[in-house]
Design an enzyme around this catalytic site. Structure first.
Site, PDB file in Angstrom:
ATOM      1  N   HIS A 128      -8.332   6.876  10.962  1.00 49.15           N
ATOM      2  CA  HIS A 128      -7.829   5.497  10.947  1.00 49.15           C
ATOM      3  C   HIS A 128      -6.319   5.410  10.784  1.00 49.15           C
ATOM      4  O   HIS A 128      -5.800   4.377  10.378  1.00 49.15           O
ATOM      5  CB  HIS A 128      -8.539   4.695   9.841  1.00 49.15           C
ATOM      6  N   GLN A 140     -11.228   9.097   6.730  1.00 44.81           N
ATOM      7  CA  GLN A 140     -11.029   7.710   7.144  1.00 44.81           C
ATOM      8  C   GLN A 140      -9.825   7.115   6.411  1.00 44.81           C
ATOM      9  O   GLN A 140      -9.401   6.011   6.708  1.00 44.81           O
ATOM     10  CB  GLN A 140     -12.275   6.872   6.811  1.00 44.81           C
ATOM     11  N   ASN A 141      -9.312   7.868   5.448  1.00 39.85           N
ATOM     12  CA  ASN A 141      -8.235   7.335   4.608  1.00 39.85           C
ATOM     13  C   ASN A 141      -6.884   7.443   5.292  1.00 39.85           C
ATOM     14  O   ASN A 141      -6.605   8.411   5.991  1.00 39.85           O
ATOM     15  CB  ASN A 141      -8.195   8.081   3.271  1.00 39.85           C
ATOM     16  N   ARG A 181       0.848  -1.206   0.000  1.00 36.97           N
ATOM     17  CA  ARG A 181       0.000   0.000   0.000  1.00 36.97           C
ATOM     18  C   ARG A 181       0.883   1.256   0.000  1.00 36.97           C
ATOM     19  O   ARG A 181       0.630   2.220  -0.696  1.00 36.97           O
ATOM     20  CB  ARG A 181      -0.904   0.049   1.234  1.00 36.97           C
TER      21      ARG A 181
HETATM   22  N1  APR Z   1     -15.958   8.982  -6.199  1.00 34.72           N
HETATM   23  C1  APR Z   1     -16.662   8.990  -5.030  1.00 34.72           C
HETATM   24  N2  APR Z   1     -17.001   7.868  -4.381  1.00 34.72           N
HETATM   25  C2  APR Z   1     -16.625   6.689  -4.912  1.00 34.72           C
HETATM   26  C3  APR Z   1     -15.901   6.597  -6.117  1.00 34.72           C
HETATM   27  C4  APR Z   1     -15.567   7.818  -6.778  1.00 34.72           C
HETATM   28  N3  APR Z   1     -14.878   7.836  -7.926  1.00 34.72           N
HETATM   29  N4  APR Z   1     -15.679   5.279  -6.372  1.00 34.72           N
HETATM   30  C5  APR Z   1     -16.251   4.584  -5.380  1.00 34.72           C
HETATM   31  N5  APR Z   1     -16.827   5.428  -4.488  1.00 34.72           N
HETATM   32  C6  APR Z   1     -17.562   5.128  -3.248  1.00 34.72           C
HETATM   33  C7  APR Z   1     -18.310   3.806  -3.242  1.00 34.72           C
HETATM   34  O1  APR Z   1     -19.583   3.943  -3.875  1.00 34.72           O
HETATM   35  C8  APR Z   1     -18.428   3.531  -1.747  1.00 34.72           C
HETATM   36  O2  APR Z   1     -19.624   4.088  -1.204  1.00 34.72           O
HETATM   37  O3  APR Z   1     -16.638   5.033  -2.202  1.00 34.72           O
HETATM   38  C9  APR Z   1     -17.210   4.257  -1.165  1.00 34.72           C
HETATM   39  C10 APR Z   1     -16.127   3.339  -0.654  1.00 34.72           C
HETATM   40  O4  APR Z   1     -16.612   2.611   0.435  1.00 34.72           O
HETATM   41  P1  APR Z   1     -15.636   1.636   1.259  1.00 34.72           P
HETATM   42  O5  APR Z   1     -14.837   0.816   0.305  1.00 34.72           O
HETATM   43  O6  APR Z   1     -16.463   0.925   2.254  1.00 34.72           O
HETATM   44  O7  APR Z   1     -14.603   2.653   1.960  1.00 34.72           O
HETATM   45  P2  APR Z   1     -14.793   3.509   3.288  1.00 34.72           P
HETATM   46  O8  APR Z   1     -16.203   3.867   3.505  1.00 34.72           O
HETATM   47  O9  APR Z   1     -13.792   4.598   3.233  1.00 34.72           O
HETATM   48  O10 APR Z   1     -14.347   2.464   4.392  1.00 34.72           O
HETATM   49  C11 APR Z   1     -14.279   2.861   5.727  1.00 34.72           C
HETATM   50  O11 APR Z   1     -13.386   0.762   6.409  1.00 34.72           O
HETATM   51  O12 APR Z   1     -12.056  -0.899   5.634  1.00 34.72           O
HETATM   52  C12 APR Z   1     -12.124   0.107   6.552  1.00 34.72           C
HETATM   53  O13 APR Z   1     -10.486   1.376   7.645  1.00 34.72           O
HETATM   54  C13 APR Z   1     -11.044   1.139   6.375  1.00 34.72           C
HETATM   55  O14 APR Z   1     -11.206   3.551   6.388  1.00 34.72           O
HETATM   56  C14 APR Z   1     -11.782   2.344   5.891  1.00 34.72           C
HETATM   57  C15 APR Z   1     -13.183   2.143   6.457  1.00 34.72           C
END
Ligand code: APR
Length: 228
Positions: free
Chosen positions: A104, A86-87, A56
């Site tokens: 996180h 959260q990133n 990563r």
């Molecule tokens: N622009 C905006 N949103 C997008 C795009 C884009 N180009 N592509 C995808 N998405 C959206 C998806 O529709 C989804 O709702 O981004 C979101 C990603 O969701 P997750 O993969 O669940 O990520 P996240 O919500 O940040 O996860 C939260 O979970 O795994 C743990 O610690 C990790 O910080 C992370 C936390």
């Protein structure tokens, strides 16, 4: 000055080339979460966890902020802006945002397994045998599943003070981060930008079903015009 809080998730970095977690082909697809992102996984196979984060980290150093990260910086011209992300990437900072809280943790930092407050910058691979000054193994400075989220109270306090909350690219599946939305004052305007939004529009909630690179710059332009 009005205060905008921007809560971001993996979706904002997707167009920079970093995989989200839960989309089809997301980061977790090929990985058992508990193996690579939990204290139990770390105990069982430290090397595997370190390799996962080394990959990563290597990739992060090859990508760039995208128009969504850059648009958020522009908001600072006319608003007080707090980014709560959260990133674990540093794309908000590299874009130029001046006030970023990482819920996180941060991929470009590591910490001691002896003293969690002993945190240091780290841009190369982290390997078994990389020790802190007390001779304890260093680990990624990230929050794993099952671990406390020490920055949550800080983020909640920031969110309480928002006049406007913008949520970008998160499935809102992971707590306590997803609960931040409950901390806004009544009447706070909320914008949610995500191509697959998981919340519905309401009197104070505007849902923008677009990719971050399109939806965020458009919203930022609108918000900058409002104040002129
Ligand atoms: N622009 C905006 N949103 C997008 C795009 C884009 N180009 N592509 C995808 N998405 C959206 C998806 O529709 C989804 O709702 O981004 C979101 C990603 O969701 P997750 O993969 O669940 O990520 P996240 O919500 O940040 O996860 C939260 O979970 O795994 C743990 O610690 C990790 O910080 C992370 C936390």
């Amino acid at each position: 000055m009005r205060h905008i809080v921007v809560l971001t998730g993996a979706g904002i970095s997707a167009e920079s080339g970093i995989k989200t977690f839960r989309d089809a082909d997301g980061l977790w697809e090929g990985h058992d979460i508990m193996e690579v992102a939990s204290p139990q996984g770390w105990e069982r196979n430290t090397k595997k966890v370190l390799q996962f984060y080394n990959e990563r980290r290597k990739q992060l150093l090859t990508v760039e902020p995208n128009p969504a990260h850059l648009a958020i910086v522009k908001l600072e011209e006319k608003y007080k802006v707090s980014v709560v992300t959260q990133n674990i990437d540093d794309l908000h900072e590299r874009a130029g945002s001046t006030n970023v809280t990482h819920l996180h943790g941060e991929l470009l930092k590591v910490r001691s397994t002896f003293n969690e407050n002993l945190v240091m910058d780290w841009r190369s691979d982290l390997n078994p045998g990389d020790f802190c000054e007390h001779n304890f193994q260093l680990r990624p400075h990230v929050v794993w599943f099952g671990e406390a989220v020490p920055m949550f109270p800080v983020a909640a306090e920031i969110t309480e003070k928002a006049d406007i909350l913008i949520i970008i690219g998160t499935s809102l599946q992971v707590y306590p981060a997803a609960a931040l939305i409950d901390f806004v004052k009544q009447g706070t305007k909320i914008y949610f930008i995500d191509p697959k939004p998981t919340i519905s529009p309401g009197p104070d909630i505007t849902v923008i079903s677009e990719k971050a690179s399109v939806g965020v710059p458009n919203l930022v332009d609108q918000l900058l015009e409002i104040t002129t």
